[in-house]
Structure formats: structure tokens, C-alpha cells
Design a protein around this motif. Sequence first.
Motif, mmCIF file in Angstrom:
data_model
loop_
_atom_site.group_PDB
_atom_site.id
_atom_site.type_symbol
_atom_site.label_atom_id
_atom_site.label_comp_id
_atom_site.label_asym_id
_atom_site.label_seq_id
_atom_site.Cartn_x
_atom_site.Cartn_y
_atom_site.Cartn_z
ATOM 1 N N MET A 1 0.834 -1.203 0.000
ATOM 2 C CA MET A 1 0.000 0.000 0.000
ATOM 3 C C MET A 1 0.873 1.259 0.000
ATOM 4 O O MET A 1 0.525 2.258 -0.641
ATOM 5 C CB MET A 1 -0.934 -0.006 1.207
ATOM 6 N N LEU A 2 1.998 1.206 0.703
ATOM 7 C CA LEU A 2 2.929 2.336 0.668
ATOM 8 C C LEU A 2 3.452 2.551 -0.751
ATOM 9 O O LEU A 2 3.588 3.691 -1.208
ATOM 10 C CB LEU A 2 4.086 2.081 1.633
ATOM 11 N N THR A 3 3.738 1.460 -1.455
ATOM 12 C CA THR A 3 4.245 1.578 -2.820
ATOM 13 C C THR A 3 3.210 2.206 -3.739
ATOM 14 O O THR A 3 3.545 2.987 -4.637
ATOM 15 C CB THR A 3 4.658 0.198 -3.352
ATOM 16 N N ALA B 1 11.208 -5.495 -0.638
ATOM 17 C CA ALA B 1 11.647 -5.145 -1.991
ATOM 18 C C ALA B 1 10.819 -5.867 -3.042
ATOM 19 O O ALA B 1 10.451 -5.293 -4.073
ATOM 20 C CB ALA B 1 13.129 -5.484 -2.159
ATOM 21 N N TYR B 2 10.495 -7.123 -2.773
ATOM 22 C CA TYR B 2 9.698 -7.920 -3.708
ATOM 23 C C TYR B 2 8.291 -7.342 -3.866
ATOM 24 O O TYR B 2 7.773 -7.224 -4.983
ATOM 25 C CB TYR B 2 9.638 -9.361 -3.194
ATOM 26 N N GLY B 3 7.678 -6.957 -2.761
ATOM 27 C CA GLY B 3 6.355 -6.350 -2.831
ATOM 28 C C GLY B 3 6.385 -5.011 -3.539
ATOM 29 O O GLY B 3 5.490 -4.689 -4.330
ATOM 30 N N GLY C 1 -6.491 2.477 -10.600
ATOM 31 C CA GLY C 1 -5.110 2.902 -10.767
ATOM 32 C C GLY C 1 -4.151 2.193 -9.817
ATOM 33 O O GLY C 1 -4.393 1.057 -9.395
ATOM 34 N N PRO C 2 -3.029 2.859 -9.443
ATOM 35 C CA PRO C 2 -2.069 2.228 -8.534
ATOM 36 C C PRO C 2 -2.687 1.778 -7.212
ATOM 37 O O PRO C 2 -2.259 0.786 -6.629
ATOM 38 C CB PRO C 2 -1.022 3.329 -8.308
ATOM 39 N N THR C 3 -3.718 2.508 -6.750
ATOM 40 C CA THR C 3 -4.393 2.100 -5.521
ATOM 41 C C THR C 3 -5.073 0.750 -5.707
ATOM 42 O O THR C 3 -5.028 -0.105 -4.817
ATOM 43 C CB THR C 3 -5.436 3.152 -5.105
ATOM 44 N N GLY C 4 -5.706 0.541 -6.870
ATOM 45 C CA GLY C 4 -6.337 -0.743 -7.140
ATOM 46 C C GLY C 4 -5.326 -1.857 -7.260
ATOM 47 O O GLY C 4 -5.529 -2.959 -6.746
ATOM 48 N N VAL C 5 -4.210 -1.578 -7.948
ATOM 49 C CA VAL C 5 -3.149 -2.577 -8.059
ATOM 50 C C VAL C 5 -2.617 -2.933 -6.676
ATOM 51 O O VAL C 5 -2.416 -4.110 -6.343
ATOM 52 C CB VAL C 5 -1.999 -2.069 -8.956
ATOM 53 N N ALA C 6 -2.372 -1.909 -5.849
ATOM 54 C CA ALA C 6 -1.843 -2.149 -4.505
ATOM 55 C C ALA C 6 -2.830 -2.949 -3.662
ATOM 56 O O ALA C 6 -2.439 -3.874 -2.942
ATOM 57 C CB ALA C 6 -1.518 -0.825 -3.824
#
Length: 405
Positions: free
Chosen positions: A75-77, A123-125, A347-352
Motif C-alpha cells: 500500500m505504501l508503494t 523489496a519484492y512487494g 489505478g495504482p491504488t487498485g493494483v496495490a
Amino acid sequence: MPTLNKLGGVKDDSPRTASLTRLRIALTIFFALDGFIFAGWVVRIPAVKEQTGASASTLGLALLGVSAGAVITMMLTGRLCRRFGSHPVTVVSAVLLALSVALPPLTHSALALGLVLLAFGAAYGGINVAMNSAAVDLVAALHRPVMPSFHAAFSLGGMLGAGLGGLVAGHVSPTRHLLALTVIGLLVTAAVGPTLLRHDAPTAQDDSSRIRSEPASASERPAGRVRGLVLVFGLIALCTAYGEGALADWGALHLEEDLHAHPGVAAAGYSCFALAMTIGRISGTTLLERLGRTRTLVFGGATGAAGMLLGSLAPTVWLALLGFAVTGLGLANIFPVAVERAGALAGPTGVAAASTLGYGGMLLGPPMIGFMADWFSLPTALTSVAVLAGVAALIGFATRRAAVT
């Protein structure tokens, strides 16, 4: 939600097309590198287990560090991708992944192993959320369902990493092997990373010819409905990521300890799984265009369930390897479809969010399988993969109308 089957190709704009092509190649290489490094680690798990003297359950808790680190940072990413862009975050995460993979063989206790795997998992996440977010943007710009091709590269990298690990398992120490992966990872990142850093994430805003008779976009949907659909795709990702993590963490041990396979053959078990998954994902775009998402999800989950029952309960090594291969074919396109749809919605939020739920399956898998292996047996524990693959198929079928309308 825009249907994948009706999307056209990218506009014939030579500079834009060349830019998208370069981005697609760079992202494909990063997906392959991620799979290569991760598989290089998992095939050395038996050697690290022996080095630390861990039991099945304590090893499961140590392996929890990978999934815990991944879930904590995902979620941070997503927030970092929104602020700095998915391309720089992908490059930085690749550097951290390459550096952290060298740490596990330096440990001599389950506790120390768990701590360094926490950093490796972070790192993997990070790289998984960042490069999947970048891939979602590229898929939208290309207007084709090419998401499985990126995950095919991940699987191909996993197959190569597992194959190399199987070849060197009896000759090279885990320390030297994983240090070599660090060097390879840093060199590849240095070569390919500048391509991502020079280009911003593509958009499809300039494609005015897109068909507008499709269902409402994410921005036109009620927020609660968007969150609900993201949750659905996240649950599907969870069920299948559980299976991928189980085979990565426990497949080699099952072949080596339960079926008495040679260490090299045991390492090849994950390679068979990764090869089958690669083949399935290479054909994923064609499957999605011809069958649609629902049938791809349902058939994939059912096939994965049947394959894992064979892989976990087979009395011989070769039947188990066949089961692993069938499982790979079945699970191949489920996770990419789930993550791509969540990203298209939010977007990125959905991916996360979908990735966090997905890797929650990996978070649940290692300790659960370890404890079930101690309570019952490892083959019995691995049948849980078949159960969850079946659940993914049922969810995909039950939500078929909601996913369209």
C-alpha cells in the motif's frame, strides 16, 4: 468496466508507437528479472533450511517474512507510485531486490532468516506493485489485453532461475549462488532502468476513437461499487497467489522429502510449474480475446485445482511433476487478469489493494502449510492449494454479471 475483447490497437503514431514498444520491452525485462531472482531464492530453501536447522513449522514462520514484508510495503508503494511515478519506483525496488537476495544464506537461525526475508519481501512487494502499475498504464495505452505477457516474462524468469538453481544446487553454495544473482540483478537494472526513467507513464487520453458504447469507466462508477469490485478481484488474486507461493516454498521439499527425489530433480519441480505457467501466459492474450475474462478465470481455477490434487497426492515423482505442470497452466492467467482489472478500476491504488490481498495469500500460505504439514503431512497440506483454486473459479463464475455491468 471496459471489456478487453473490444479494445482496438494503439494509434499509428510512429514516435508514440516506438516509445510504447521500448517501454514494453523494458517492463518485460523487469518482470523476468523479478521472477529470476525470486526463483533463485526458492530453489535454495532446502539448503538454507538445513543450514538453520529449522523444522517445517519454524521454517514456515521464517518464510512468513517474505510475504509480511511484501504486504506491509504494497500500500505504501501505491502511494509512492502516485507521487513519484511507477517507473522510478520500479527501478529503485529492483536495486533493493537484487541487494537483499544475497542475505538469507548469511543467516544461521530461523529468527535471523525471518528478519532478512522481511527486507527481501519488502523489496519484492515494492517492485511487484510498481511494475504492475506501470503495466496497467501501458495496457490502457496499447488497448490490447497484453497483461498476461508481462506475467509470462515473470514465469519465464522463474523457470530460468529455478533451472539454474537446480544445475548448481549440488556444486555451488547458496551464498555464492545468491550473490551471483545480486550481481546479475544490478547489471540488468543498470542496463534497462534508464529506459523507464526517461519515459513517463503513457496515457490513452489522445485516443479519441475509443468505443464509448462500453460500460461505465471507473470514474463513472459509484465509489462503493468500485471498492467492491476491487475486493472481488483481490480475493481471486489471493486464492491463486496462495498456490504460487505454496509451490515456490514447499514444492521442492515435497518432492525431496516425501517422494525422495534427488535435490536437482526436486528443484526442477518449480521449473516445471514455471514453464507451464509461462506457456499459459504467452497464450493468455489470445485466450482473453476469444474466451473473455469469466471463462478464463473459471476454466483456469478448475484446471489448477485438478492439477494440484495430482501434484500433492501422486505416488511418484513424475506424476507429481505432471501435476505441478497442469497447476501452472490452470493458474497462469488468473492473477494477471485480477490485478489488471483492479488497476483499470482504481489505478495504482487498485493494483496495490489487489496485490496486498493476493500476497495475503502468500502471507497465509507458508505458516498454514507448515503447521498442516506438522499436524497431518505435507501432501495433505498442499491439497489446500486445490481447494483455493476451486474457490477462485467459483468467485469468478458467481460475479460474472457484476464484473460486466
